[in-house]
Design a protein around this motif. Structure first.
Motif, PDB file in Angstrom:
ATOM      1  N   LEU A 206       0.828  -1.139   0.024  1.00 34.24           N
ATOM      2  CA  LEU A 206      -0.054  -0.111   0.121  1.00 34.24           C
ATOM      3  C   LEU A 206       0.934   1.245   0.023  1.00 34.24           C
ATOM      4  O   LEU A 206       0.429   2.142  -0.481  1.00 34.24           O
ATOM      5  CB  LEU A 206      -0.883  -0.107   1.173  1.00 34.24           C
ATOM      6  N   ILE A 207       1.787   1.142   0.763  1.00 37.41           N
ATOM      7  CA  ILE A 207       2.823   2.513   0.658  1.00 37.41           C
ATOM      8  C   ILE A 207       3.216   2.642  -0.567  1.00 37.41           C
ATOM      9  O   ILE A 207       3.734   3.773  -1.152  1.00 37.41           O
ATOM     10  CB  ILE A 207       4.114   2.079   1.738  1.00 37.41           C
ATOM     11  N   GLU A 208       3.791   1.536  -1.589  1.00 42.79           N
ATOM     12  CA  GLU A 208       4.338   1.965  -2.974  1.00 42.79           C
ATOM     13  C   GLU A 208       3.222   2.441  -3.691  1.00 42.79           C
ATOM     14  O   GLU A 208       3.571   3.224  -4.750  1.00 42.79           O
ATOM     15  CB  GLU A 208       4.902   0.357  -3.318  1.00 42.79           C
ATOM     16  N   LYS A 209       1.947   1.728  -3.520  1.00 40.76           N
ATOM     17  CA  LYS A 209       0.855   2.550  -4.543  1.00 40.76           C
ATOM     18  C   LYS A 209       0.750   3.900  -3.992  1.00 40.76           C
ATOM     19  O   LYS A 209       0.472   4.819  -5.143  1.00 40.76           O
ATOM     20  CB  LYS A 209      -0.411   1.561  -4.155  1.00 40.76           C
ATOM     21  N   LYS A 210       0.823   4.216  -2.840  1.00 41.26           N
ATOM     22  CA  LYS A 210       0.612   5.598  -2.393  1.00 41.26           C
ATOM     23  C   LYS A 210       1.886   6.482  -2.793  1.00 41.26           C
ATOM     24  O   LYS A 210       1.547   7.775  -3.364  1.00 41.26           O
ATOM     25  CB  LYS A 210       0.438   5.943  -1.035  1.00 41.26           C
ATOM     26  N   SER A 211       2.876   5.867  -2.979  1.00 45.13           N
ATOM     27  CA  SER A 211       3.937   6.729  -3.368  1.00 45.13           C
ATOM     28  C   SER A 211       3.858   6.955  -5.003  1.00 45.13           C
ATOM     29  O   SER A 211       4.248   7.899  -5.510  1.00 45.13           O
ATOM     30  CB  SER A 211       5.289   6.057  -3.219  1.00 45.13           C
ATOM     31  N   ILE A 212       3.149   5.928  -5.870  1.00 45.94           N
ATOM     32  CA  ILE A 212       2.972   6.170  -7.118  1.00 45.94           C
ATOM     33  C   ILE A 212       2.111   7.295  -7.412  1.00 45.94           C
ATOM     34  O   ILE A 212       2.049   8.088  -8.065  1.00 45.94           O
ATOM     35  CB  ILE A 212       2.671   4.717  -7.863  1.00 45.94           C
ATOM     36  N   ARG A 213       0.849   6.899  -6.526  1.00 46.24           N
ATOM     37  CA  ARG A 213      -0.278   7.918  -6.769  1.00 46.24           C
ATOM     38  C   ARG A 213       0.298   9.284  -6.471  1.00 46.24           C
ATOM     39  O   ARG A 213      -0.051  10.481  -7.161  1.00 46.24           O
ATOM     40  CB  ARG A 213      -1.441   7.447  -5.489  1.00 46.24           C
ATOM     41  N   ASP A 214       1.115   9.413  -5.390  1.00 42.76           N
ATOM     42  CA  ASP A 214       1.562  11.100  -5.024  1.00 42.76           C
ATOM     43  C   ASP A 214       2.630  11.481  -5.891  1.00 42.76           C
ATOM     44  O   ASP A 214       2.759  12.830  -5.815  1.00 42.76           O
ATOM     45  CB  ASP A 214       2.074  10.915  -3.541  1.00 42.76           C
ATOM     46  N   SER A 215       3.041  10.770  -6.856  1.00 39.90           N
ATOM     47  CA  SER A 215       4.113  11.093  -7.731  1.00 39.90           C
ATOM     48  C   SER A 215       3.566  12.225  -8.854  1.00 39.90           C
ATOM     49  O   SER A 215       4.422  12.861  -9.363  1.00 39.90           O
ATOM     50  CB  SER A 215       4.872   9.971  -8.311  1.00 39.90           C
ATOM     51  N   CYS A 216       2.264  11.705  -8.985  1.00 37.82           N
ATOM     52  CA  CYS A 216       1.783  12.488 -10.196  1.00 37.82           C
ATOM     53  C   CYS A 216       1.490  14.018  -9.519  1.00 37.82           C
ATOM     54  O   CYS A 216       0.537  14.210  -8.721  1.00 37.82           O
ATOM     55  CB  CYS A 216       0.452  11.815 -10.752  1.00 37.82           C
ATOM     56  N   PRO A 217       1.966  15.063 -10.444  1.00 34.30           N
ATOM     57  CA  PRO A 217       1.590  16.250  -9.765  1.00 34.30           C
ATOM     58  C   PRO A 217       0.334  16.883 -10.187  1.00 34.30           C
ATOM     59  O   PRO A 217      -0.249  18.064  -9.490  1.00 34.30           O
ATOM     60  CB  PRO A 217       2.678  17.440 -10.612  1.00 34.30           C
ATOM     61  N   MET A 218      -0.505  16.227 -11.189  1.00 32.49           N
ATOM     62  CA  MET A 218      -1.781  16.851 -11.404  1.00 32.49           C
ATOM     63  C   MET A 218      -2.892  15.810 -10.895  1.00 32.49           C
ATOM     64  O   MET A 218      -4.091  16.035 -11.087  1.00 32.49           O
ATOM     65  CB  MET A 218      -2.094  16.627 -12.841  1.00 32.49           C
ATOM     66  N   ASN A 219      -2.498  14.882  -9.906  1.00 28.33           N
ATOM     67  CA  ASN A 219      -3.334  14.016  -9.194  1.00 28.33           C
ATOM     68  C   ASN A 219      -4.223  13.054 -10.336  1.00 28.33           C
ATOM     69  O   ASN A 219      -5.589  13.100  -9.918  1.00 28.33           O
ATOM     70  CB  ASN A 219      -4.478  14.977  -8.266  1.00 28.33           C
ATOM     71  N   VAL A 220      -3.881  12.491 -11.190  1.00 28.57           N
ATOM     72  CA  VAL A 220      -4.446  11.770 -12.091  1.00 28.57           C
ATOM     73  C   VAL A 220      -4.926  10.413 -11.409  1.00 28.57           C
ATOM     74  O   VAL A 220      -6.003   9.816 -11.550  1.00 28.57           O
ATOM     75  CB  VAL A 220      -3.652  11.700 -13.192  1.00 28.57           C
ATOM     76  N   LEU A 221      -3.932   9.882 -10.758  1.00 23.93           N
ATOM     77  CA  LEU A 221      -4.198   8.510  -9.924  1.00 23.93           C
ATOM     78  C   LEU A 221      -4.756   8.458  -8.535  1.00 23.93           C
ATOM     79  O   LEU A 221      -4.712   9.897  -8.038  1.00 23.93           O
ATOM     80  CB  LEU A 221      -2.775   7.886 -10.102  1.00 23.93           C
ATOM     81  N   GLY A 222      -5.360   7.656  -8.314  1.00 23.69           N
ATOM     82  CA  GLY A 222      -6.028   7.369  -7.125  1.00 23.69           C
ATOM     83  C   GLY A 222      -6.068   6.111  -6.421  1.00 23.69           C
ATOM     84  O   GLY A 222      -5.457   4.977  -7.282  1.00 23.69           O
TER      85      GLY A 222
END
Length: 308
Positions: A206-222
């Motif tokens: 879950l921590i890795e998924k959150k890091s990928i989500r937060d890497s997007c500057p436009m909040n495309v991922l969730g």
């Protein structure tokens, strides 16, 4: 969501993503050539009003006559009533000087005080007595500090300096001069397509998924309720590939696949204030359709000529 079809069974479609008076953001599904033609028409062929002739009666301001006239010409004018005006080349000799073709503004100010007097677009007075929000008039400008209407600066007058001019606003379009363009911004880009490899996703914490989500500057991922990575705002993607680089850093280079979506584009249109952004898009579609009809008629006529 509002959807517009050029005609029934057409492959072209517009979906509105964001809309207010100043900005219209929409997705366009169709051919690239049509998308670019629409953008060019919005910039160059949507008619609005602008000051074109300036009669300098008196000018003792710090600006030269030419500089003053140029600044007056670049003041955007509310142009909802522009369709009711004729182009000056369409008018006959009897109507060239009347209200069918133009609007006249008068600017007459003199500074009798020691302090400088700022002259703005608020000092332009229509000669024909137009009133109301839809009247052809300078676009209203407000201070970002106190939200007070301040007008668009033209010049400053020192003590005993004065300016007296008559301004003739005519109908035109951006091809003639930039002052007749109703656009601040008219751009389009490819819409992105993101595919997440679900088999690789299952091996992530879950921590890795959150890091990928937060890497997007436009909040495309969730992340959904099942703690899976999802795409929840694809129209915001700017192809920065930060999510891919983050996935590569945790040894999952094939986790996310990014590509352009074929024949789908995101438009951003910002108005300069003369008319609403949505009206610019609608008027551009009308102009573009008229051009296509004219080409179709010319081709039909040419074919008939060959047959004869």
């Amino acid at each position: 969501m509002y959807k517009y079809n050029f005609e029934q069974n057409s492959q072209h479609r517009i979906d509105i993503l964001e809309l207010n008076d100043e900005k219209c953001k929409f997705s366009f599904e169709g051919d690239l050539s049509i998308a670019n033609a629409l953008r060019r028409v919005m910039i160059a062929e949507v008619p609005v009003m602008a000051i074109h002739f300036v009669d300098i009666i008196e000018n003792t301001s710090p600006l030269s006559d030419e500089f003053l006239a140029q600044r007056l010409g670049l003041i955007p004018l509310v142009s909802y009533a522009a369709d009711s005006k004729m182009y000056d080349w369409e008018a006959d000799a009897d109507s060239i000087e009347d209200q069918k073709t133009k609007v006249v503004f008068t600017l007459r100010q003199k500074n009798l005080n020691d302090a400088p007097l700022e002259i703005t677009s608020q000092h332009l007075e229509p000669e024909f007595g137009q009133v109301g929000e839809m009247a052809i008039r300078p676009v209203r400008m407000f201070s970002p500090i106190n939200n007070k209407e301040v007008g668009i600066p033209i010049t400053r007058l020192g003590k005993n300096q004065s300016v007296h001019v008559r301004c003739h606003a005519l109908k035109g379009f951006g091809k003639m001069h930039a002052k007749w363009s109703p656009i601040n911004i008219a751009t389009f880009r490819h819409e992105a397509e993101l595919n997440i490899d679900h088999s690789q996703q299952q091996t992530l914490s879950l921590i890795e998924k959150k890091s990928i989500r937060d890497s997007c500057p436009m909040n495309v991922l969730g992340i959904d309720v099942n703690h899976d990575l999802i795409v929840n705002a694809i129209e915001k993607c700017i192809f920065c590939e930060e999510c891919i680089r983050c996935a590569e850093s945790i040894k999952k280079p094939r986790l996310i696949k990014m590509q352009h979506k074929k024949n789908k584009y995101i438009f951003t249109v910002e108005s300069a204030g003369q008319i609403k952004a949505a009206d610019i898009v609608q008027k551009a579609l009308i102009v573009l359709r008229k051009k296509v009809d004219e080409i179709s008629q010319d081709l039909s006529f040419a074919q008939q000529q060959q047959l004869n």
